[in-house]
Design an enzyme around this catalytic site. Structure first.
Site, PDB file in Angstrom:
ATOM      1  N   GLY A 197      59.683 105.661 -12.258  1.00 55.99           N
ATOM      2  CA  GLY A 197      58.785 105.180 -11.203  1.00 55.99           C
ATOM      3  C   GLY A 197      57.328 105.543 -11.445  1.00 55.99           C
ATOM      4  O   GLY A 197      56.436 105.047 -10.746  1.00 55.99           O
ATOM      5  N   GLU A 198      57.066 106.407 -12.417  1.00 60.74           N
ATOM      6  CA  GLU A 198      55.675 106.797 -12.705  1.00 60.74           C
ATOM      7  C   GLU A 198      54.884 105.581 -13.198  1.00 60.74           C
ATOM      8  O   GLU A 198      55.417 104.740 -13.911  1.00 60.74           O
ATOM      9  CB  GLU A 198      55.720 107.839 -13.821  1.00 60.74           C
ATOM     10  CG  GLU A 198      54.673 108.893 -13.741  1.00 60.74           C
ATOM     11  CD  GLU A 198      54.964 109.990 -14.749  1.00 60.74           C
ATOM     12  OE1 GLU A 198      54.772 109.728 -15.950  1.00 60.74           O
ATOM     13  OE2 GLU A 198      55.400 111.079 -14.336  1.00 60.74           O
ATOM     14  N   ARG A 203      41.145 108.058   7.827  1.00 57.76           N
ATOM     15  CA  ARG A 203      41.222 108.392   9.245  1.00 57.76           C
ATOM     16  C   ARG A 203      41.244 109.898   9.498  1.00 57.76           C
ATOM     17  O   ARG A 203      41.145 110.341  10.622  1.00 57.76           O
ATOM     18  CB  ARG A 203      42.425 107.696   9.888  1.00 57.76           C
ATOM     19  CG  ARG A 203      42.121 106.219  10.107  1.00 57.76           C
ATOM     20  CD  ARG A 203      43.319 105.444  10.574  1.00 57.76           C
ATOM     21  NE  ARG A 203      44.280 105.229   9.518  1.00 57.76           N
ATOM     22  CZ  ARG A 203      45.443 104.598   9.676  1.00 57.76           C
ATOM     23  NH1 ARG A 203      45.779 104.132  10.861  1.00 57.76           N
ATOM     24  NH2 ARG A 203      46.261 104.425   8.662  1.00 57.76           N
ATOM     25  N   GLN A 204      41.384 110.687   8.428  1.00 64.36           N
ATOM     26  CA  GLN A 204      41.138 112.129   8.565  1.00 64.36           C
ATOM     27  C   GLN A 204      39.837 112.383   7.822  1.00 64.36           C
ATOM     28  O   GLN A 204      39.828 112.671   6.616  1.00 64.36           O
ATOM     29  CB  GLN A 204      42.299 112.923   7.972  1.00 64.36           C
ATOM     30  CG  GLN A 204      43.544 112.877   8.859  1.00 64.36           C
ATOM     31  CD  GLN A 204      44.543 113.975   8.525  1.00 64.36           C
ATOM     32  OE1 GLN A 204      45.107 113.995   7.440  1.00 64.36           O
ATOM     33  NE2 GLN A 204      44.759 114.896   9.458  1.00 64.36           N
ATOM     34  N   HIS A 240      35.892 103.469   7.798  1.00 68.11           N
ATOM     35  CA  HIS A 240      36.324 103.886   9.137  1.00 68.11           C
ATOM     36  C   HIS A 240      35.203 104.652   9.851  1.00 68.11           C
ATOM     37  O   HIS A 240      35.040 104.523  11.064  1.00 68.11           O
ATOM     38  CB  HIS A 240      37.582 104.740   9.022  1.00 68.11           C
ATOM     39  CG  HIS A 240      38.102 105.187  10.333  1.00 68.11           C
ATOM     40  ND1 HIS A 240      38.433 104.308  11.343  1.00 68.11           N
ATOM     41  CD2 HIS A 240      38.313 106.426  10.847  1.00 68.11           C
ATOM     42  CE1 HIS A 240      38.840 104.984  12.401  1.00 68.11           C
ATOM     43  NE2 HIS A 240      38.765 106.266  12.121  1.00 68.11           N
ATOM     44  N   LYS A 257      39.688 105.531  25.770  1.00 71.98           N
ATOM     45  CA  LYS A 257      40.990 105.590  25.088  1.00 71.98           C
ATOM     46  C   LYS A 257      41.260 107.013  24.618  1.00 71.98           C
ATOM     47  O   LYS A 257      40.368 107.691  24.137  1.00 71.98           O
ATOM     48  CB  LYS A 257      40.961 104.638  23.876  1.00 71.98           C
ATOM     49  CG  LYS A 257      42.161 104.744  22.946  1.00 71.98           C
ATOM     50  CD  LYS A 257      42.008 103.866  21.697  1.00 71.98           C
ATOM     51  CE  LYS A 257      42.181 104.663  20.429  1.00 71.98           C
ATOM     52  NZ  LYS A 257      42.093 103.875  19.204  1.00 71.98           N
ATOM     53  N   ARG A 311      44.153 109.563  22.391  1.00 71.30           N
ATOM     54  CA  ARG A 311      45.332 109.594  21.526  1.00 71.30           C
ATOM     55  C   ARG A 311      46.063 110.902  21.777  1.00 71.30           C
ATOM     56  O   ARG A 311      45.674 111.941  21.252  1.00 71.30           O
ATOM     57  CB  ARG A 311      44.904 109.555  20.042  1.00 71.30           C
ATOM     58  CG  ARG A 311      44.710 108.157  19.514  1.00 71.30           C
ATOM     59  CD  ARG A 311      44.922 108.122  18.011  1.00 71.30           C
ATOM     60  NE  ARG A 311      44.495 106.840  17.465  1.00 71.30           N
ATOM     61  CZ  ARG A 311      45.268 105.763  17.405  1.00 71.30           C
ATOM     62  NH1 ARG A 311      46.506 105.825  17.857  1.00 71.30           N
ATOM     63  NH2 ARG A 311      44.807 104.641  16.893  1.00 71.30           N
ATOM     64  N   ASP A 314      37.334  96.074  16.319  1.00 68.99           N
ATOM     65  CA  ASP A 314      37.824  97.333  15.753  1.00 68.99           C
ATOM     66  C   ASP A 314      37.779  97.217  14.233  1.00 68.99           C
ATOM     67  O   ASP A 314      37.652  96.108  13.690  1.00 68.99           O
ATOM     68  CB  ASP A 314      39.254  97.606  16.238  1.00 68.99           C
ATOM     69  CG  ASP A 314      39.541  99.100  16.354  1.00 68.99           C
ATOM     70  OD1 ASP A 314      38.768  99.894  15.786  1.00 68.99           O
ATOM     71  OD2 ASP A 314      40.534  99.462  17.008  1.00 68.99           O
ATOM     72  N   THR A 320      46.458 100.008  19.890  1.00 72.32           N
ATOM     73  CA  THR A 320      45.111 100.057  20.474  1.00 72.32           C
ATOM     74  C   THR A 320      44.723  98.688  21.008  1.00 72.32           C
ATOM     75  O   THR A 320      44.414  98.530  22.196  1.00 72.32           O
ATOM     76  CB  THR A 320      44.083 100.531  19.419  1.00 72.32           C
ATOM     77  OG1 THR A 320      44.442 101.841  18.997  1.00 72.32           O
ATOM     78  CG2 THR A 320      42.663 100.524  19.967  1.00 72.32           C
TER      79      THR A 320
HETATM   80  C1  R5P Z   1      40.767 104.264  15.490  1.00 73.48           C
HETATM   81  O1  R5P Z   1      39.883 105.103  15.503  1.00 73.48           O
HETATM   82  C2  R5P Z   1      40.637 102.986  14.751  1.00 73.48           C
HETATM   83  O2  R5P Z   1      39.351 102.445  14.871  1.00 73.48           O
HETATM   84  C3  R5P Z   1      41.668 101.994  15.212  1.00 73.48           C
HETATM   85  O3  R5P Z   1      41.479 101.761  16.593  1.00 73.48           O
HETATM   86  C4  R5P Z   1      43.060 102.494  14.993  1.00 73.48           C
HETATM   87  O4  R5P Z   1      43.245 102.935  13.689  1.00 73.48           O
HETATM   88  C5  R5P Z   1      44.061 101.409  15.334  1.00 73.48           C
HETATM   89  O5  R5P Z   1      45.331 101.938  15.221  1.00 73.48           O
HETATM   90  P1  R5P Z   1      46.581 101.305  15.971  1.00 73.48           P
HETATM   91  O6  R5P Z   1      46.579  99.845  15.661  1.00 73.48           O
HETATM   92  O7  R5P Z   1      47.758 102.043  15.363  1.00 73.48           O
HETATM   93  O8  R5P Z   1      46.430 101.608  17.428  1.00 73.48           O
END
Ligand code: R5P
Length: 313
Positions: free
Chosen positions: A39-40, A96-97, A130, A194, A196, A220, A228
């Site tokens: 798989g490499e 996202r991190q 992001h 919103k 999380r 978005d 979301t």
């Molecule tokens: C969040 O900060 C992003 O801008 C998006 O709103 C998020 O990644 C959307 O994720 P999901 O569709 O899983 O709610």
């Protein structure tokens, strides 16, 4: 820049790379992306790149092998004496991190940026990061494009009257403001409160702004599980909105996103082709816009050392 322009693609989105080449009237470079029996990954650039201005197209959505392919292609080009290597990353994954907002979490966006530069990329060309701050995670030049002009052209064609642009969370406020400004002089904004409670869970608490009797456009950057956008659409409807439209540049549509969208009140979801959508995700309510021309124009400008800022408009 001196040196022939060459474009190669990883396996994450070959259709987009082919479309970029088609628009540039150039041929996609040949490379082998294969696997060993375990798989490499096994990679080889099949043509001479010595002294060339090489662009490698690869969005880095999951799985992480997409990142590894990009790194290995960059490494191969560097060792084969390409003069300059640009990583073309239509979607920059693991973004996202991007800050240490809790103890003992990584900053994966910085880690991936380090890996790309260490592999030997001289520049990065990317789209709708992001968070804007991620540009600064690279110590090499980054050209950061926006899908906004492409999406706005489409929205304008819909001819919606009484439109309000909605930011689905506080992080999206600047993006929503930019959309509203370009859509027209008096387009109002609304914001969603919103939260999380945990990863992949969404709580939509409140609408700040007047949406009653208006068409709404939620903007978005990413649609992942779809929670979301669908939950925001619901609360907008409960607050008296007319039709709800949504845009997300990068459509992962993972988990139950397709079911979520199927049962949602979103009239149209506008996405781009940074991430390919399999046939099971091609719902009638989804419109896919191509960003190939935008990326092709940027590549031509970077190659000829011209400004790319006119592409932001
Ligand atoms: C969040 O900060 C992003 O801008 C998006 O709103 C998020 O990644 C959307 O994720 P999901 O569709 O899983 O709610």
């Amino acid at each position: 820049m001196n040196g022939e322009l060459k474009i190669f693609s990883g396996s994450a989105n070959p259709a987009l790379a082919a479309d970029i080449c088609r628009r540039m009237r150039t041929k996609l470079g040949s490379c082998l992306i294969d696997r060993f029996s375990d798989g490499e990954l096994r990679i080889k650039i099949n043509e001479n790149v010595r002294g060339t201005d090489t662009f490698i197209v690869q969005p880095t959505f999951a799985p992480a092998d997409n990142i590894l392919e990009l790194l290995m292609l960059i490494d191969a080009a560097r060792r084969a004496s390409a003069r300059r290597i640009t990583a073309v990353i239509p979607y920059f994954g693991y973004s996202r991190q991007e800050r240490k907002d809790q103890p003992r979490v990584p900053i994966s966006a910085k880690l991936v940026a380090n890996l790309i530069a260490t592999a030997g990329a001289d520049r990065v060309l990317t789209l709708d990061l992001h968070a804007e701050a991620i540009q600064g995670f690279f110590d090499i030049p980054v050209d950061h494009l926006y899908a906004m002009p492409v999406i706005i052209r489409h929205i304008k064609r819909l001819g919606l009257r009484d439109l309000v642009v909605v930011a689905p969370d506080t992080g999206g406020a600047n993006r929503a403001r930019a959309f509203a400004k370009r859509l027209g002089a008096n387009i109002p904004l609304a914001f969603i409160d919103k939260r999380r409670p945990m990863a992949n869970q969404v709580e939509v608490l409140n609408v700040v702004g007047d949406v009653a009797g208006r068409h709404c456009l939620i903007v978005d950057d990413i649609m992942d599980t779809g929670r979301t956008l669908t939950k925001v659409a619901e609360i907008l409807k409960r607050n008296g909105a007319r039709d709800v439209y949504a845009s997300a540049t990068h459509p992962m549509l993972s988990g139950g996103a397709v079911e979520c969208l199927n049962g949602s009140c979103i009239k149209q979801l506008v996405v781009t082709d940074t991430i390919p959508l399999g046939p099971e995700k091609r719902l009638p309510s989804i419109v896919v816009l191509s960003i190939a021309k935008l990326l092709a124009d940027a590549i031509v400008r970077i190659h000829s050392e011209r400004s790319v800022s006119s592409l932001f408009l």
